[in-house]
Design a protein around this motif. Structure first.
Motif, PDB file in Angstrom:
ATOM      1  N   ASP A  66      27.782  20.577  27.574  1.00  0.00           N
ATOM      2  CA  ASP A  66      28.877  21.530  27.404  1.00  0.00           C
ATOM      3  C   ASP A  66      28.787  22.696  28.381  1.00  0.00           C
ATOM      4  O   ASP A  66      29.805  23.290  28.745  1.00  0.00           O
ATOM      5  N   TRP A  67      27.584  23.031  28.803  1.00  0.00           N
ATOM      6  CA  TRP A  67      27.406  24.148  29.737  1.00  0.00           C
ATOM      7  C   TRP A  67      28.154  23.905  31.046  1.00  0.00           C
ATOM      8  O   TRP A  67      28.604  24.859  31.708  1.00  0.00           O
ATOM      9  N   LEU A  68      28.308  22.623  31.410  1.00  0.00           N
ATOM     10  CA  LEU A  68      29.053  22.315  32.632  1.00  0.00           C
ATOM     11  C   LEU A  68      30.526  22.693  32.494  1.00  0.00           C
ATOM     12  O   LEU A  68      31.141  23.224  33.429  1.00  0.00           O
ATOM     13  N   TYR A  69      31.104  22.407  31.327  1.00  0.00           N
ATOM     14  CA  TYR A  69      32.498  22.780  31.092  1.00  0.00           C
ATOM     15  C   TYR A  69      32.662  24.299  31.138  1.00  0.00           C
ATOM     16  O   TYR A  69      33.678  24.814  31.633  1.00  0.00           O
ATOM     17  N   ARG A  70      31.699  25.009  30.604  1.00  0.00           N
ATOM     18  CA  ARG A  70      31.800  26.467  30.547  1.00  0.00           C
ATOM     19  C   ARG A  70      31.679  27.126  31.915  1.00  0.00           C
ATOM     20  O   ARG A  70      32.065  28.283  32.102  1.00  0.00           O
ATOM     21  N   GLN A  71      31.176  26.391  32.891  1.00  0.00           N
ATOM     22  CA  GLN A  71      31.079  26.932  34.247  1.00  0.00           C
ATOM     23  C   GLN A  71      32.447  27.037  34.928  1.00  0.00           C
ATOM     24  O   GLN A  71      32.566  27.663  35.979  1.00  0.00           O
ATOM     25  N   GLY A  72      33.456  26.411  34.324  1.00  0.00           N
ATOM     26  CA  GLY A  72      34.796  26.482  34.885  1.00  0.00           C
ATOM     27  C   GLY A  72      35.075  25.472  35.976  1.00  0.00           C
ATOM     28  O   GLY A  72      36.056  25.586  36.703  1.00  0.00           O
ATOM     29  N   SER A  73      34.194  24.488  36.134  1.00  0.00           N
ATOM     30  CA  SER A  73      34.423  23.454  37.133  1.00  0.00           C
ATOM     31  C   SER A  73      35.572  22.547  36.705  1.00  0.00           C
ATOM     32  O   SER A  73      35.978  22.527  35.547  1.00  0.00           O
ATOM     33  N   SER A  74      36.100  21.793  37.658  1.00  0.00           N
ATOM     34  CA  SER A  74      37.138  20.821  37.326  1.00  0.00           C
ATOM     35  C   SER A  74      36.528  19.698  36.498  1.00  0.00           C
ATOM     36  O   SER A  74      35.313  19.463  36.532  1.00  0.00           O
ATOM     37  N   PHE A  75      37.378  19.007  35.751  1.00  0.00           N
ATOM     38  CA  PHE A  75      36.889  17.876  34.960  1.00  0.00           C
ATOM     39  C   PHE A  75      36.235  16.837  35.863  1.00  0.00           C
ATOM     40  O   PHE A  75      35.200  16.259  35.525  1.00  0.00           O
ATOM     41  N   GLU A  76      36.829  16.610  37.024  1.00  0.00           N
ATOM     42  CA  GLU A  76      36.277  15.606  37.938  1.00  0.00           C
ATOM     43  C   GLU A  76      34.854  15.973  38.351  1.00  0.00           C
ATOM     44  O   GLU A  76      33.957  15.116  38.399  1.00  0.00           O
ATOM     45  N   GLN A  77      34.637  17.263  38.644  1.00  0.00           N
ATOM     46  CA  GLN A  77      33.304  17.707  39.048  1.00  0.00           C
ATOM     47  C   GLN A  77      32.318  17.626  37.887  1.00  0.00           C
ATOM     48  O   GLN A  77      31.156  17.238  38.063  1.00  0.00           O
ATOM     49  N   VAL A  78      32.774  17.999  36.684  1.00  0.00           N
ATOM     50  CA  VAL A  78      31.915  17.899  35.505  1.00  0.00           C
ATOM     51  C   VAL A  78      31.472  16.464  35.287  1.00  0.00           C
ATOM     52  O   VAL A  78      30.281  16.174  35.080  1.00  0.00           O
ATOM     53  N   TYR A  79      32.426  15.534  35.329  1.00  0.00           N
ATOM     54  CA  TYR A  79      32.106  14.127  35.078  1.00  0.00           C
ATOM     55  C   TYR A  79      31.175  13.577  36.151  1.00  0.00           C
ATOM     56  O   TYR A  79      30.243  12.822  35.863  1.00  0.00           O
ATOM     57  N   ALA A  80      31.424  13.955  37.413  1.00  0.00           N
ATOM     58  CA  ALA A  80      30.560  13.474  38.498  1.00  0.00           C
ATOM     59  C   ALA A  80      29.131  13.973  38.313  1.00  0.00           C
ATOM     60  O   ALA A  80      28.163  13.228  38.535  1.00  0.00           O
ATOM     61  N   THR A  81      28.984  15.219  37.886  1.00  0.00           N
ATOM     62  CA  THR A  81      27.651  15.779  37.665  1.00  0.00           C
ATOM     63  C   THR A  81      26.943  15.060  36.519  1.00  0.00           C
ATOM     64  O   THR A  81      25.738  14.755  36.602  1.00  0.00           O
ATOM     65  N   ILE A  82      27.670  14.782  35.442  1.00  0.00           N
ATOM     66  CA  ILE A  82      27.083  14.074  34.302  1.00  0.00           C
ATOM     67  C   ILE A  82      26.613  12.690  34.712  1.00  0.00           C
ATOM     68  O   ILE A  82      25.501  12.253  34.359  1.00  0.00           O
ATOM     69  N   VAL A  83      27.445  11.978  35.463  1.00  0.00           N
ATOM     70  CA  VAL A  83      27.090  10.623  35.894  1.00  0.00           C
ATOM     71  C   VAL A  83      25.790  10.643  36.698  1.00  0.00           C
ATOM     72  O   VAL A  83      24.872   9.836  36.469  1.00  0.00           O
ATOM     73  N   GLU A  84      25.689  11.570  37.650  1.00  0.00           N
ATOM     74  CA  GLU A  84      24.480  11.639  38.485  1.00  0.00           C
ATOM     75  C   GLU A  84      23.250  11.962  37.638  1.00  0.00           C
ATOM     76  O   GLU A  84      22.169  11.389  37.837  1.00  0.00           O
ATOM     77  N   LYS A  85      23.399  12.874  36.687  1.00  0.00           N
ATOM     78  CA  LYS A  85      22.266  13.269  35.847  1.00  0.00           C
ATOM     79  C   LYS A  85      21.789  12.102  34.978  1.00  0.00           C
ATOM     80  O   LYS A  85      20.572  11.849  34.880  1.00  0.00           O
TER      81      LYS A  85
END
Length: 495
Positions: free
Chosen positions: A57-76
């Motif tokens: 959830d912290w990724l969403y709170r950073q204000g990034s786009s959904f696409e960037q959030v999802y890409a970061t989650i996938v890599e992690k």
């Protein structure tokens, strides 16, 4: 899996622990930790106390786009999957339904040779169908609100029922509404389903214009849009046209060929122009339908002959429009309409060279079948795009006067015909400089002539006179009367 590494994709169900699958519950009791896309899902609070939960959830709170959030989650998750103990990644619903990260993790893990296990979950779909009391078969369309909201028109046929997921706030609902309004009226009945399959479930029956006013919108909201009605989609129309050409169809339609329909295509195009000239919206709607029928018939005939089909037509023009508008769909910068037209010609020439076609005249693409005025204006437009044009309007006026004098002084009929053609061509250029479509201007004048002459005929009948026996002066007086009437009725003068 803990020895070989890899990833377990686990579905948490629609929102309550009672809907977790037995397989999912047993796995959650056996693993020491899991990663969840969001801890806002209600089931997270019901997980076994022995499992440690990591959330993104912290990724969403950073204000990034959904696409960037999802890409970061996938890599992690993929990084964690490479550990000897692997990783369990849990998402709401089913890990592969309305879920951006699950399918991509699955694809990437398989490509890398990492072990993957999918533990099924009840998606949001089943309880939503229950809440709506519908069977999704045979035609329900599933759409993501985040994608639909970026479109200008709906991406599905309006004669099919549609379920739109991820309408999570008023902004996304408003964007979806604006897109749907391209096809659906404001009063179209729709249904919002919130928190389907949970004790907080709510079902709202409302009109389309009201969806962004709902106070219940949230992460578990979906919108059901019933069909607009029969005979409202292009697919249904193509089926009708194919039926006309089928063995049990219409004998006349079955006999038609590209050649036999040629005159009909031309006639329908002119009737569209007539509706435009008359500023008649109802007639234009009807005539555009007639013209569309001609397009569909030609595509159907070609399909039967094995040369191309309607999809090929759509694909071809889609690709061409995108390719020729890099200033809209790409990064190219152009200045104004003139810049667009100059770049358009460069692109067409590049296409011809790429296709191995010989370099041809800039004017070669102007159809010979066009009406003469339209053809003349298009020829002049194309020449002007490469600079073959006067820099100002004064020489254009001088050319008209010059050609008029040459008509007056022509020595014989043959020369006079040629000079009259030159005069008309010069007048078309004058119209072009004034941003007037010469063909439309003359059609409007023709219409006014019809109206005024009809007035002369009517007034002659009212007076008991025979038109052919009236003097020119008498008819001219009635002509002026018709013009005076137009001044009191501007719409007639504009027609």
């Amino acid at each position: 899996m803990t020895e070989a590494g890899g990833v377990v994709l686990l579905g948490l169900g629609p929102g309550e622990g009672r809907l977790l699958t037995r397989e999912a519950w047993e796995w959650l009791q056996a693993v020491p930790e899991i990663y969840v896309r969001t801890e806002l899902h209600p089931v997270v609070q019901e997980l076994p106390p022995s499992v440690r939960v990591h959330a993104f959830d912290w990724l969403y709170r950073q204000g990034s786009s959904f696409e960037q959030v999802y890409a970061t989650i996938v890599e992690k998750i993929l990084d964690l999957a490479r550990r000897p103990e692997g990783v369990t990644y849990a998402v709401p619903g089913h890990p592969l339904v309305a879920e951006a990260t699950g399918p991509e993790i699955l694809r990437r893990a398989r490509a890398e040779g990492l072990p993957v296990r999918v533990i099924e979950g009840v998606s949001f779909l089943e309880p939503t169908f229950t809440a709506l009391g519908i069977d999704p078969f045979p035609r329900l369309v599933l759409v993501d609100a985040l994608e639909l909201g970026t479109w200008h028109v709906p991406s599905f046929p309006p004669d099919a029922p549609v379920l739109i997921a991820q309408i999570y706030d008023r902004m996304s609902a408003s964007e979806v509404k604006l897109t749907l309004n391209a096809f659906y009226p404001d009063e179209h009945p729709v249904v919002l389903v919130h928190a389907a399959g949970t004790s907080r479930q709510q079902v709202e029956h409302l009109h389309l214009y009201e969806i962004d006013r709902s106070p219940h919108l949230g992460l578990m909201s979906a919108l059901y849009v019933p069909p607009l009605g029969p005979a409202t989609s292009m697919e249904a129309f193509l089926e009708i046209v194919a039926h006309l050409r089928a063995p049990d169809g219409c004998p006349w339609d079955r006999q038609q060929t590209h050649q036999s329909l040629r005159s009909h295509l031309l006639e329908e195009a002119y009737e569209v122009l007539a509706a435009i000239d008359a500023n008649d919206a109802a007639a234009l709607q009807e005539e555009l339908g007639d013209l569309l029928l001609q397009v569909a018939l030609h595509a159907q005939i070609a399909n039967e002959e094995g040369t191309f089909n309607f999809t090929d037509v759509v694909h071809g023009i889609h690709q061409k429009i995108v390719r020729r508008h890099p200033h809209v769909f790409g990064a190219l910068q152009v200045e104004g309409v003139e810049g667009v037209l100059r770049n358009w010609e460069r692109l067409k020439q590049a296409e011809r060279e790429a296709n191995g076609q010989e370099t041809r005249s800039l004017l070669a693409g102007v159809p010979l079948a066009l009406p003469a005025l339209t053809q003349a204006q298009e020829l002049q437009d194309r020449a002007a795009r490469v600079g073959f044009d006067w820099p100002e309007i004064a020489p254009v006026w001088e050319k008209v006067r010059e050609e008029l004098e040459e008509v007056r002084t022509a020595p014989d009929d043959e020369a006079r015909e040629k000079e009259l053609g030159d005069l008309l061509f010069a007048v078309v250029n004058l119209a072009r400089w004034y941003k007037v479509d010469a063909e439309s201007a003359l059609r409007a004048t023709n219409h006014r002539f019809r109206q005024r002459f009809a007035h002369i005929e009517r007034r002659a009948r009212e007076a008991g006179r025979v038109l052919g026996e009236m003097s020119l002066a008498e008819m001219d007086a009635l002509w002026e009367e018709a013009k005076d009437n137009e001044k009191g009725n501007p719409s007639a003068a504009e027609a």
